[in-house]
Design a protein around this motif. Structure first.
Motif, PDB file in Angstrom:
ATOM      1  N   GLU A  49       0.827  -1.208   0.000  1.00 54.57           N
ATOM      2  CA  GLU A  49       0.000   0.000   0.000  1.00 54.57           C
ATOM      3  C   GLU A  49       0.862   1.259   0.000  1.00 54.57           C
ATOM      4  O   GLU A  49       0.548   2.237  -0.685  1.00 54.57           O
ATOM      5  CB  GLU A  49      -0.950  -0.004   1.211  1.00 54.57           C
ATOM      6  CG  GLU A  49      -2.038  -1.055   1.123  1.00 54.57           C
ATOM      7  CD  GLU A  49      -2.787  -1.263   2.429  1.00 54.57           C
ATOM      8  OE1 GLU A  49      -3.973  -1.632   2.352  1.00 54.57           O
ATOM      9  OE2 GLU A  49      -2.195  -1.073   3.513  1.00 54.57           O
ATOM     10  N   GLU A  50       1.951   1.234   0.767  1.00 50.97           N
ATOM     11  CA  GLU A  50       2.869   2.371   0.779  1.00 50.97           C
ATOM     12  C   GLU A  50       3.467   2.590  -0.607  1.00 50.97           C
ATOM     13  O   GLU A  50       3.560   3.721  -1.088  1.00 50.97           O
ATOM     14  CB  GLU A  50       3.999   2.140   1.785  1.00 50.97           C
ATOM     15  CG  GLU A  50       3.564   2.178   3.220  1.00 50.97           C
ATOM     16  CD  GLU A  50       4.667   1.804   4.195  1.00 50.97           C
ATOM     17  OE1 GLU A  50       4.512   2.116   5.390  1.00 50.97           O
ATOM     18  OE2 GLU A  50       5.679   1.215   3.784  1.00 50.97           O
ATOM     19  N   LEU A  51       3.827   1.508  -1.252  1.00 47.87           N
ATOM     20  CA  LEU A  51       4.407   1.580  -2.586  1.00 47.87           C
ATOM     21  C   LEU A  51       3.402   2.129  -3.592  1.00 47.87           C
ATOM     22  O   LEU A  51       3.753   2.913  -4.469  1.00 47.87           O
ATOM     23  CB  LEU A  51       4.885   0.192  -3.010  1.00 47.87           C
ATOM     24  CG  LEU A  51       5.798   0.100  -4.197  1.00 47.87           C
ATOM     25  CD1 LEU A  51       7.012   0.982  -4.009  1.00 47.87           C
ATOM     26  CD2 LEU A  51       6.230  -1.338  -4.407  1.00 47.87           C
ATOM     27  N   THR A  52       2.149   1.761  -3.441  1.00 44.47           N
ATOM     28  CA  THR A  52       1.096   2.268  -4.325  1.00 44.47           C
ATOM     29  C   THR A  52       0.972   3.782  -4.195  1.00 44.47           C
ATOM     30  O   THR A  52       0.876   4.498  -5.196  1.00 44.47           O
ATOM     31  CB  THR A  52      -0.257   1.603  -3.986  1.00 44.47           C
ATOM     32  OG1 THR A  52      -0.132   0.190  -4.187  1.00 44.47           O
ATOM     33  CG2 THR A  52      -1.373   2.140  -4.851  1.00 44.47           C
ATOM     34  N   VAL A  53       0.997   4.275  -2.979  1.00 45.34           N
ATOM     35  CA  VAL A  53       0.891   5.720  -2.737  1.00 45.34           C
ATOM     36  C   VAL A  53       2.092   6.447  -3.333  1.00 45.34           C
ATOM     37  O   VAL A  53       1.941   7.454  -4.031  1.00 45.34           O
ATOM     38  CB  VAL A  53       0.770   6.021  -1.223  1.00 45.34           C
ATOM     39  CG1 VAL A  53       0.841   7.517  -0.958  1.00 45.34           C
ATOM     40  CG2 VAL A  53      -0.526   5.449  -0.668  1.00 45.34           C
ATOM     41  N   LEU A  54       3.291   5.933  -3.075  1.00 46.62           N
ATOM     42  CA  LEU A  54       4.497   6.571  -3.612  1.00 46.62           C
ATOM     43  C   LEU A  54       4.501   6.545  -5.136  1.00 46.62           C
ATOM     44  O   LEU A  54       4.884   7.530  -5.777  1.00 46.62           O
ATOM     45  CB  LEU A  54       5.752   5.892  -3.067  1.00 46.62           C
ATOM     46  CG  LEU A  54       6.020   6.080  -1.578  1.00 46.62           C
ATOM     47  CD1 LEU A  54       7.261   5.310  -1.160  1.00 46.62           C
ATOM     48  CD2 LEU A  54       6.160   7.540  -1.221  1.00 46.62           C
ATOM     49  N   SER A  55       4.067   5.438  -5.719  1.00 46.11           N
ATOM     50  CA  SER A  55       4.001   5.334  -7.182  1.00 46.11           C
ATOM     51  C   SER A  55       3.028   6.357  -7.754  1.00 46.11           C
ATOM     52  O   SER A  55       3.303   6.981  -8.781  1.00 46.11           O
ATOM     53  CB  SER A  55       3.567   3.935  -7.603  1.00 46.11           C
ATOM     54  OG  SER A  55       4.520   2.988  -7.228  1.00 46.11           O
ATOM     55  N   ARG A  56       1.900   6.528  -7.079  1.00 46.48           N
ATOM     56  CA  ARG A  56       0.903   7.498  -7.536  1.00 46.48           C
ATOM     57  C   ARG A  56       1.464   8.916  -7.487  1.00 46.48           C
ATOM     58  O   ARG A  56       1.313   9.696  -8.430  1.00 46.48           O
ATOM     59  CB  ARG A  56      -0.359   7.376  -6.670  1.00 46.48           C
ATOM     60  CG  ARG A  56      -1.479   8.300  -7.071  1.00 46.48           C
ATOM     61  CD  ARG A  56      -2.755   8.072  -6.288  1.00 46.48           C
ATOM     62  NE  ARG A  56      -2.525   7.990  -4.855  1.00 46.48           N
ATOM     63  CZ  ARG A  56      -3.037   7.051  -4.069  1.00 46.48           C
ATOM     64  NH1 ARG A  56      -3.792   6.097  -4.557  1.00 46.48           N
ATOM     65  NH2 ARG A  56      -2.793   7.066  -2.776  1.00 46.48           N
ATOM     66  N   GLU A  57       2.139   9.254  -6.401  1.00 51.27           N
ATOM     67  CA  GLU A  57       2.734  10.586  -6.266  1.00 51.27           C
ATOM     68  C   GLU A  57       3.810  10.813  -7.328  1.00 51.27           C
ATOM     69  O   GLU A  57       3.902  11.889  -7.917  1.00 51.27           O
ATOM     70  CB  GLU A  57       3.334  10.772  -4.867  1.00 51.27           C
ATOM     71  CG  GLU A  57       2.316  10.810  -3.750  1.00 51.27           C
ATOM     72  CD  GLU A  57       1.372  12.001  -3.837  1.00 51.27           C
ATOM     73  OE1 GLU A  57       1.785  13.062  -4.330  1.00 51.27           O
ATOM     74  OE2 GLU A  57       0.222  11.863  -3.394  1.00 51.27           O
ATOM     75  N   LEU A  58       4.613   9.791  -7.577  1.00 56.83           N
ATOM     76  CA  LEU A  58       5.670   9.896  -8.582  1.00 56.83           C
ATOM     77  C   LEU A  58       5.076  10.079  -9.973  1.00 56.83           C
ATOM     78  O   LEU A  58       5.528  10.924 -10.749  1.00 56.83           O
ATOM     79  CB  LEU A  58       6.554   8.650  -8.536  1.00 56.83           C
ATOM     80  CG  LEU A  58       7.773   8.636  -9.438  1.00 56.83           C
ATOM     81  CD1 LEU A  58       8.717   9.792  -9.081  1.00 56.83           C
ATOM     82  CD2 LEU A  58       8.505   7.314  -9.318  1.00 56.83           C
ATOM     83  N   LYS A  59       4.038   9.317 -10.282  1.00 56.82           N
ATOM     84  CA  LYS A  59       3.404   9.412 -11.601  1.00 56.82           C
ATOM     85  C   LYS A  59       2.783  10.794 -11.813  1.00 56.82           C
ATOM     86  O   LYS A  59       2.912  11.384 -12.887  1.00 56.82           O
ATOM     87  CB  LYS A  59       2.339   8.333 -11.765  1.00 56.82           C
ATOM     88  CG  LYS A  59       1.693   8.342 -13.146  1.00 56.82           C
ATOM     89  CD  LYS A  59       0.699   7.230 -13.292  1.00 56.82           C
ATOM     90  CE  LYS A  59       0.045   7.124 -14.618  1.00 56.82           C
ATOM     91  NZ  LYS A  59      -0.014   8.253 -15.474  1.00 56.82           N
TER      92      LYS A  59
END
Length: 148
Positions: A49-59
């Motif tokens: 879930e943390e990775l999903t949030v970081l990926s979304r912010e990066l995208k």
């Protein structure tokens, strides 16, 4: 150490060193993670879930960067480039082209895909394997090349 703990430590360091831009990005990431925690109803998120949030912010930042760059807004694109670099430090190591290609070929074989019509089946199977380690557009392009 959870991502929130790591961000808290980095935030303290940025405050001590008076790094305003770095502090701003860290606070934004921390806020996004906490908001996701409220959304799912618990304070401790899983690594996924943390990775999903970081990926979304990066995208989001990469998309904005492309828009600003095409509009000739170098002042804003430079700022976003720094933010992207900082967010990437919290992401897992990105897969090389060769590593990604091996995963794509394995997944195509696993799903018995043979044409572009099977694209959705391949993508839904491959994304959990490479979550946070490769850009979706890059994966999509590679899968298309192998299915053509």
């Amino acid at each position: 150490m959870s991502m929130l703990d790591r961000l808290n430590e980095d935030m303290k360091t940025a405050m001590r060193n008076k790094e305003k831009e770095r502090l701003s990005v860290i606070r934004m990431l921390k806020s996004s993670l906490q908001n996701e925690g409220y959304k799912v109803g618990r304070s401790d998120l899983t690594e996924d879930e943390e990775l999903t949030v970081l990926s979304r912010e990066l995208k989001q930042r990469k998309d904005s960067y492309a828009e600003f760059k095409s509009a000739g807004r170098d002042d804003l694109s430079d700022k976003l480039q720094d933010e992207i670099a900082l967010i990437e430090t919290y992401m897992p190591r990105q897969l090389t082209e060769e590593e990604l290609e091996v995963i794509v070929i394995e997944t195509i074989n696993e799903t018995n895909a043979s044409s572009k019509a099977d694209m959705g089946k391949v993508m839904s199977s491959i994304m959990p394997k490479v979550k946070g380690k490769a850009d979706g557009a890059r994966i999509n392009k590679m899968v298309l090349q192998h299915l053509s």
